[in-house]
Design an enzyme around this catalytic site. Sequence first.
Site, PDB file in Angstrom:
ATOM      1  N   HIS A  64      -6.222   9.771  -1.067  1.00 53.57           N
ATOM      2  CA  HIS A  64      -6.868   9.721   0.252  1.00 53.57           C
ATOM      3  C   HIS A  64      -6.079  10.323   1.416  1.00 53.57           C
ATOM      4  CE1 HIS A  64      -5.030   5.536   0.252  1.00 53.57           C
ATOM      5  NE2 HIS A  64      -4.656   5.957   1.441  1.00 53.57           N
ATOM      6  N   HIS A  94       0.867  -1.185   0.000  1.00 60.66           N
ATOM      7  CA  HIS A  94       0.000   0.000   0.000  1.00 60.66           C
ATOM      8  C   HIS A  94       0.903   1.234   0.000  1.00 60.66           C
ATOM      9  CE1 HIS A  94      -3.510   2.486   0.764  1.00 60.66           C
ATOM     10  NE2 HIS A  94      -2.789   3.148   1.652  1.00 60.66           N
ATOM     11  N   ASP A 100       1.003   5.077  -0.321  1.00 59.07           N
ATOM     12  CA  ASP A 100       0.231   6.312  -0.357  1.00 59.07           C
ATOM     13  C   ASP A 100       0.867   7.249  -1.374  1.00 59.07           C
ATOM     14  OD1 ASP A 100      -1.902   6.030   1.740  1.00 59.07           O
ATOM     15  OD2 ASP A 100      -0.139   5.429   2.882  1.00 59.07           O
ATOM     16  N   ASP A 105      -7.717   1.706   2.281  1.00 62.73           N
ATOM     17  CA  ASP A 105      -7.337   2.721   3.275  1.00 62.73           C
ATOM     18  C   ASP A 105      -8.141   4.015   3.185  1.00 62.73           C
ATOM     19  OD1 ASP A 105      -5.766   3.646   5.400  1.00 62.73           O
ATOM     20  OD2 ASP A 105      -4.320   4.601   4.057  1.00 62.73           O
TER      21      ASP A 105
HETATM   22 ZN   LIG Z   1      -3.230   4.991   2.571  1.00 63.39          ZN
END
Ligand SMILES: [Zn+2]
Length: 1007
Positions: A579, A263, A265, A375
């Site tokens: 996000h 994951h 970001d 997420d």
């Molecule tokens: Zn995230």
Amino acid sequence: MHDDGKLTEERIDRMLRDRVRPAVRPEAAPVTLDTWHGTSAPVPVANSGSSGEYRGAEVGDRWGPPWSTTWFRLRGEVPTEWAGRAVELVFDPGFDHRRPGFQCEGLVYRPDGSIVKGLNPRNEWVRVSEAVAGGEPVEFHVEAAANPVFLGDHSFTPTELGDPDTAATEPLYRVERAELTIFDNRVEQLVHDIEVLDQLMRQLSTDDPRRWEILRSLDRCLDAVDPRDVSGSADRAREVLTPVLRKPAHASAHRVSAVGHAHIDSAWLWPFRETVRKVARTVSNVLGLLEEHPEFVFAMSQAQQFAWLERHYPRLHRRVRSEVAAGRFVPVGGMWVEADTNMPGGEAMARQLVHGKRFFLDEFGVETDEVWLPDSFGYSAALPQLIALSGSSWFLGQKVAWNQTNEFPHHTFHWEGIDGTRILTHLPPVDVYDSELSAAELAHASANFAEKGGANRSLVPFGWGDGGGGPTREMLERAGRLSDLEGSPRVTVESPAEFVREARAEYTEPPVWVGELYLEFHRGTYTSQAGTKRGNRRNEHLLREAELWAATANVYHGLPYPHERLDRLWKAVLRNQFHDVLPGSSIAWVHHEAEREHELVRNELAEIIDRAQRELAGSGSTPLVFNGAPHERDGIPAGGAAPSAAPVTFVELSETDEGFVLRNESLRVTIDRRGTVTSLYDPAADRELVPEGSAGNVPRAHPDLPNRWDAWDVDAFYRNNVTELLDAEEVAVRQNAADRVSVHVVRSFSDSRITQELTLRGGAARLEIDTEVDWHESETLLKLAFPVDVHTDRMAAETQFGHLYRPIHENTSWDAAKFETCAHRWVHVGEAGYGVALANDTTYGHDVTRWAKNSGGTATTVRASLLRAPRFPDPDADQGTHRFRHVLVPGADIGAAVREGYRLNLPSRTVHGDSPVEPLVTSDNPAVVLEAVKLAEDGSGDVVVRLYESSGGRATSRVTTGFAPVSVRATDLLERPWADGEIEHAPTGFRLTLRPFEIRTLRLAWA
Ligand SMILES: [Zn+2]
């Protein structure tokens, strides 16, 4: 039998730590270390090695001021006595091993500039050879990034590190280790055997015979390890464990589909720039693992990250492409980024899917089948329909596992959106999206899985994210041993598609969850970093206008349609909906960049709009009003332009002891000497809207000190303290024209200042409130409150392509937890036959409450959250000047709320010319809203129209076209043919019937 369990467990710990693990690397040889402290910006490898500026360095040297890049050159020679052994370089530039990711990282290059792999806190080796000859030279270059740590101890302490302009310049890291080592795979395998069994044992009940069987076996295994020759005794020690490792899993053991993942970001505690490199490091590791482990499958989301790889690391991208073709590197998610889903507007949410899915189709020929958002901070109730219309069939989420109050009751279920579309949804019960496949995580997934009995399978995304480097060889060794092991869930490394096929087959009647997947956490993200949010909202609407006017100018006048520019501008807006960006939870650097980018996008869109409108208006000097909203306005048709046709209207102003009274035929507003609205009288309904004893337009300041996650969270106790900012320095009539009166209100408090214009225009039943806040507060939540005399137990809030109702009482813990919620352009509260809307041009956070009136019944207070000022991760968040527009509309039904929302966000524009513009496309039913009018993405010149039913009822509309279509075809969001196929049409239009909240995309071919 005496219980020596604890003694044996301690023996296992000690032996592993001090005897067995160290024997994996029994011998080491030094390397020569040189460094080149590059510039603050990343430098290509070609420029580093050839610079000749490398200087001698040593282990123990400090390096890396925040955000800087240092190149390390490691050179050595394999000792001749190591001939035949596997050899690895180990380089630890100063990792904090407790936390993979979120800190320094490296990318290893060969001298020729080719990439080897990433270096991460739990992945600090570089393979030199499986079997060295001895004596051969070794040289690697490492591009090391000194990313500062923000979440090290989770104390959320304000720091200046998040902006290169304010970050200190002291080096952050110290080189810990740089050496060549022998890598003993026999010992490594023994380590994995012991670890897997030891971890599993500790998850089993002490009543379980299996636990004791494993304990005794491990005890005997350690008896077999010769501490003076671990390598030589490793195979014998492993043989002791073979029988316990061979015992198969229980017949009904939970089944885990382990999917390799990282994951990453797209921006958060680092800028987009760094994510480009994080992706390269992780992907290079993954490519190495794919070569070594034939069973390995890796899923990567976010088309943007693939696009970065293609642009900045073309060689890695080519390797990815061939692994994608082999089905082992799996693009997932079908979105441009893993966006927030609370705040992006309808069309933007659609474009996340359009641009994401199209990228994967164009690049790889892969049709992604899921939306992958583990997420994002809660999931909008509009998503199921959008997912289905993008051609995908299931959804993977997770974040609601973070709920503070209520445990979400399902892990595999049908999720039903506002229009009734149901989408198979899985929330991995492992409750993390960066599993290391530990026995504890797997046991939790099995125990936690809510659908036990009906289903027996869950997905576990494994691999370190955010610069942790993705899955590791250790995780794959674990997965192999856990494929069929008594006491453990059965683990199969496989693709998300394989998981969902089996999950669907085993669970034919999953339960249904209706409505949003509200996250009972992170409610401050609807408000934090107001500047970033404003940029998003403005550009979403400018994009609509740019497409509408450019398409109109193309069809009517042949003006070239700016396909490439719009594509690029859309992607910039979509990227900033990531996000942690739109929610306002990133460091200062990210928000400064996002706001600068929004500004550039805004200017470019203004240019496109201006060009198209000039072309359409022609050369005369008549002022033409362009109406970019989907509803007629003051006589100007939706999507058209004409000379102003607004009827002459009047506003009366009178001044009393109490204050100012503004009156038109639809509304009478009283504004007192404090600048608050003490009366809103609707003459048509003969109703007073301001409940007795209260007042509207009251700014309220709350201390805003959440327990954790400052930029993310508003905790419920913020409500316990409030200051109503009623003192006004100035309340005066500022503008007094025949058709418009504005009352100017100035309030100062603490270090800040609020300036407002409250305006009533002729003819309109709406009070306009323009607010400018010069904000210099810290950890304060600013709200604007409007009590209204409406008795209701729910509110309506706009979301993508429709709205949803939320309770405003606190009957259950689920209701009470929704004390701060997200709305798009409007919220509405109503009782039978009468309602009030509050529309906005930039805010998202709202709370609506009800209270008992002395005279009986209840009244409702609507509060818009304007600003916060959290101090982590950006200590200066929200400081400066902000502008907000609100419109309070008494007597509004849902249809009026929808109309006001568009109207406020799409102000008309006046351009001088001589030719009124007929709309390209119109809908004669105001409930059927044209969300987008544009040209087809494929460059065919077809007009594409996206419309939806906005009121929550069935609606028929006659759609009229300003051109003669030769065909009208229903498509999916990606403008591909959809089931309904050809729609019957006349030369001037066609009829459509939509079910509640249905979205339709139509492709209109013309000559
Ligand atoms: Zn995230």
